[in-house]
Design an enzyme around this catalytic site. Structure first.
Site, PDB file in Angstrom:
ATOM      1  N   ARG A 228     -10.453 -11.364   1.636  1.00 51.44           N
ATOM      2  CA  ARG A 228     -11.288 -12.388   1.013  1.00 51.44           C
ATOM      3  C   ARG A 228     -10.612 -13.758   1.046  1.00 51.44           C
ATOM      4  NH1 ARG A 228     -11.582  -8.954  -4.438  1.00 51.44           N
ATOM      5  NH2 ARG A 228     -11.429  -7.326  -2.877  1.00 51.44           N
TER       6      ARG A 228
ATOM      7  N   LYS B  35       0.841  -1.199   0.000  1.00 52.28           N
ATOM      8  CA  LYS B  35       0.000   0.000   0.000  1.00 52.28           C
ATOM      9  C   LYS B  35       0.876   1.249   0.000  1.00 52.28           C
ATOM     10  CE  LYS B  35      -4.011  -1.697   2.601  1.00 52.28           C
ATOM     11  NZ  LYS B  35      -5.003  -1.457   1.551  1.00 52.28           N
TER      12      LYS B  35
HETATM   13  N1  BES Z   1      -8.196  -3.559   4.181  1.00 52.35           N
HETATM   14  C1  BES Z   1      -8.318  -3.144   2.843  1.00 52.35           C
HETATM   15  C2  BES Z   1      -9.614  -2.392   2.575  1.00 52.35           C
HETATM   16  C3  BES Z   1      -9.692  -0.997   3.127  1.00 52.35           C
HETATM   17  C4  BES Z   1      -9.088   0.049   2.467  1.00 52.35           C
HETATM   18  C5  BES Z   1     -10.450  -0.745   4.232  1.00 52.35           C
HETATM   19  C6  BES Z   1      -9.209   1.329   2.967  1.00 52.35           C
HETATM   20  C7  BES Z   1     -10.601   0.538   4.713  1.00 52.35           C
HETATM   21  C8  BES Z   1      -9.966   1.575   4.079  1.00 52.35           C
HETATM   22  C9  BES Z   1      -8.329  -4.349   1.912  1.00 52.35           C
HETATM   23  O1  BES Z   1      -7.579  -5.434   2.312  1.00 52.35           O
HETATM   24  C10 BES Z   1      -7.774  -3.892   0.595  1.00 52.35           C
HETATM   25  O2  BES Z   1      -6.666  -3.476   0.576  1.00 52.35           O
HETATM   26  N2  BES Z   1      -8.598  -3.956  -0.436  1.00 52.35           N
HETATM   27  C11 BES Z   1      -8.206  -3.517  -1.719  1.00 52.35           C
HETATM   28  C12 BES Z   1      -8.773  -4.506  -2.708  1.00 52.35           C
HETATM   29  C13 BES Z   1      -8.245  -4.340  -4.116  1.00 52.35           C
HETATM   30  C14 BES Z   1      -6.768  -4.668  -4.165  1.00 52.35           C
HETATM   31  C15 BES Z   1      -9.029  -5.251  -5.000  1.00 52.35           C
HETATM   32  C16 BES Z   1      -8.796  -2.133  -1.956  1.00 52.35           C
HETATM   33  O3  BES Z   1      -9.871  -1.844  -1.449  1.00 52.35           O
HETATM   34  O4  BES Z   1      -8.132  -1.326  -2.598  1.00 52.35           O
HETATM   35 ZN    ZN Z   2      -5.553  -5.317   1.740  1.00 54.06          ZN
END
Ligand code: BES
Ligand code: ZN
Ligand code: ZN
Length: 510
Positions: A354, A280
């Site tokens: 997931r 990230k």
């Molecule tokens: N934990 C995150 C989702 C999240 C992001 C929650 C910001 C709260 C605030 C999750 O694991 C994630 O990173 N999801 C990605 C999925 C994508 C790579 C398909 C996302 O939401 O960008």
């Molecule tokens: Zn994630």
């Protein structure tokens, strides 16, 4: 509830007691409706000068009692009062009372002291309970990592509610139950707020085991990393293996001796989500300590149910892992085999929730006989784009069940908004060239829906062959509501502990 401190957690609910007299201890809290120009007759025992002042501000229209407005007054011959607005009387439902109670606590300063006496007029038992619930919910600080200062004593609030003699027993029981449920909400917040160096998968498991010692009718089982590998929990293992803090699954059972179908809750428990190799960006990455909010919701709900004496059977499964980039972390491109036997092409290691839930959902539907499964997950940023911080995304394979959850949320003031589980999204998530499923959609559109459609692939059927029917299941994406919800009046900052109360309502019907 002293158990919170013994777990190394911050939670400790404020005391709310009932009295059928007119005595005022500490600061008088006076809920008022819009349009009241004098103090109602029924409110007795207020020192003369304070009463005069209250009547003056009401008569002069200086306090209009708009919802959540407050005013503090001090009598010349002693006594202090906080006026709290309830808005128009015909619109003052439990939500209004709950928010008013929370606003009182949020508005308490040193000058108000630490004892409050609330004197209602025109409120029924449910209204008074909602007000008390709002006070207790809002009376929360996460201060375990802060030096204690002299003001601390000041902030240990207690409140007394003056009510009619005939209401005292019922009101007292209702407030005791509310306090138990609030203890579950506060536990969820404690777990979510805990810094990620101290909140890692096995630390969560240890807290669960310690918690279970307090109750005869709960059991906690921990499936550790080695056992998870042995059992073939390929999703949980793939996400957690790159961390030195290894993953685990924690199974909570309440009233496990009972036979028959029961609710089953599953939680995403990523104690820190760096994104893994699909790292990230740095900004606000600290917030990814809240990525175990789903598991905290499950643990908090188990506490709320156990402590309020719920007699039914309920099972909770939390999927705990830390998502780290490392030499031994999973890579984009890896294909993993989950507990279900289905394979996943991992196209982005940041779509990790997931993967752990795939194993949790499968375990839920195959090792148990659930009436329904509800999962909680801070799953997608896309859900925050869709609904902001105002509502949780809610998907289900059963329209009636989805409506029941939506209504349970409305009843307790925790909004969960219906979202579509469309076949096209399922198709998108199952068209990998080399595996049964893929953990990333074809594009970024509808990202919260593709995530839900992915999860559905891992909800087992009940029965086999012709009779096969998928177990009733709902998915709640709490990415926008588990923290950072500034309009949520029940909390100052940090984790909200959302949906513990929704689940208690759904499960107990009360
Ligand atoms: N934990 C995150 C989702 C999240 C992001 C929650 C910001 C709260 C605030 C999750 O694991 C994630 O990173 N999801 C990605 C999925 C994508 C790579 C398909 C996302 O939401 O960008
Ligand atoms: Zn994630
Ligand atoms: Zn995540």
């Amino acid at each position: 509830m002293k158990w919170g401190r013994s777990l190394g957690l911050a939670s400790d609910s404020m005391q709310v007691t009932i009295s059928s007299g007119n005595n005022i201890n500490g600061t008088l809290v006076l809920p008022l409706f819009q349009g009241e120009e004098t103090l109602p007759e029924v409110v007795e025992g207020i020192p003369a000068s304070l009463k005069g002042q209250i009547n003056r501000v009401l008569a002069d229209g200086d306090f209009k009692a708009k919802a959540n407005a407050t005013m503090t007054l001090m009598g010349t011959d002693g006594g202090k009062a906080m006026l709290i607005g309830l808005g128009k009387e015909d619109k003052s439902d439990n939500h209004v009372y709950r928010e008013a109670g929370a606003t009182v606590v949020a508005s308490c300063k040193k000058v108000h002291g630490n004892e409050l006496t609330v004197m209602f007029h025109g409120a029924d038992i449910n209204n008074m309970t909602a007000f008390a619930e709002g006070m207790m919910l809002r009376d929360y600080r996460y201060d375990l990592y802060k030096k204690k200062d002299d003001d601390d004593e000041q902030q240990n609030l207690s409140a007394r509610i003056n009510c009619e003699e005939g209401d005292a027993t019922e009101l007292s029981a209702a407030i005791d139950r509310a306090a138990s449920i609030v203890s579950g909400v506060h536990l969820s917040r404690d777990l979510g707020n805990c810094p990620p160096n101290d909140m890692y998968p096995m630390a969560f498991a240890t807290k669960a085991e310690q918690w279970a010692n307090d109750y005869d009718n709960v059991k906690v089982e921990v499936i550790d990393y080695e056992a998870a590998k042995r059992h073939g929990m390929g999703g949980l293992v793939a996400v957690g293996m790159g961390s030195s803090r290894k993953p685990c699954m924690v199974i909570f059972t309440l009233n496990g001796d009972l036979k028959g179908r029961h609710p089953l809750l599953v939680g995403k428990g990523i104690t820190f989500d760096t994104g893994g190799i699909s790292l990230k960006p740095g900004a606000n990455m600290d917030e990814m300590k809240y990525d175990m909010g789903g598991s905290a919701t499950v643990f908090g709900t188990m506490q709320a149910l156990a402590s309020s004496g719920y007699a039914g059977k309920v099972v909770g499964i939390t999927c705990m892992a830390e998502n780290m980039p490392a030499a031994n972390a999973q890579r984009p491109g890896d294909v993993i085999t989950t507990l279900s036997g289905k394979t996943i092409e991992v196209l982005n290691t940041d779509a990790e929730g997931r993967l752990v839930l795939a194993d949790g959902l499968w375990k839920a539907g195959t090792d148990f006989d659930p009436e329904y499964i509800v999962d909680f997950a801070t799953l997608t940023g896309a859900c925050v784009v869709a609904l902001g911080h105002e509502a949780t995304g809610l998907w289900s394979n059963d329209d009636d069940f989805r409506t029941r959850i939506h209504e349970a949320g409305n009843d307790v003031g925790e909004l969960a908004w219906p979202m579509p589980l469309l076949p096209a999204f399922e198709k998108e998530m199952t068209d990998s060239k080399i595996a049964d499923t893929r953990n990333l959609g074809a594009g970024r559109w509808g990202g919260a829906n593709t995530a839900a459609a992915f999860l559905k692939q891992f909800v087992p059927n009940r029965d086999e062959g012709e009779d096969a029917e998928q177990i009733t299941w709902a998915h709640m994406d709490i990415a926008g509501t588990y923290w950072g919800a500034k309009t949520n009046k029940m909390v100052g900052h940090g984790a909200t502990g959302i949906h513990v109360r929704t689940m208690v309502r759904l499960i107990t019907g009360e």
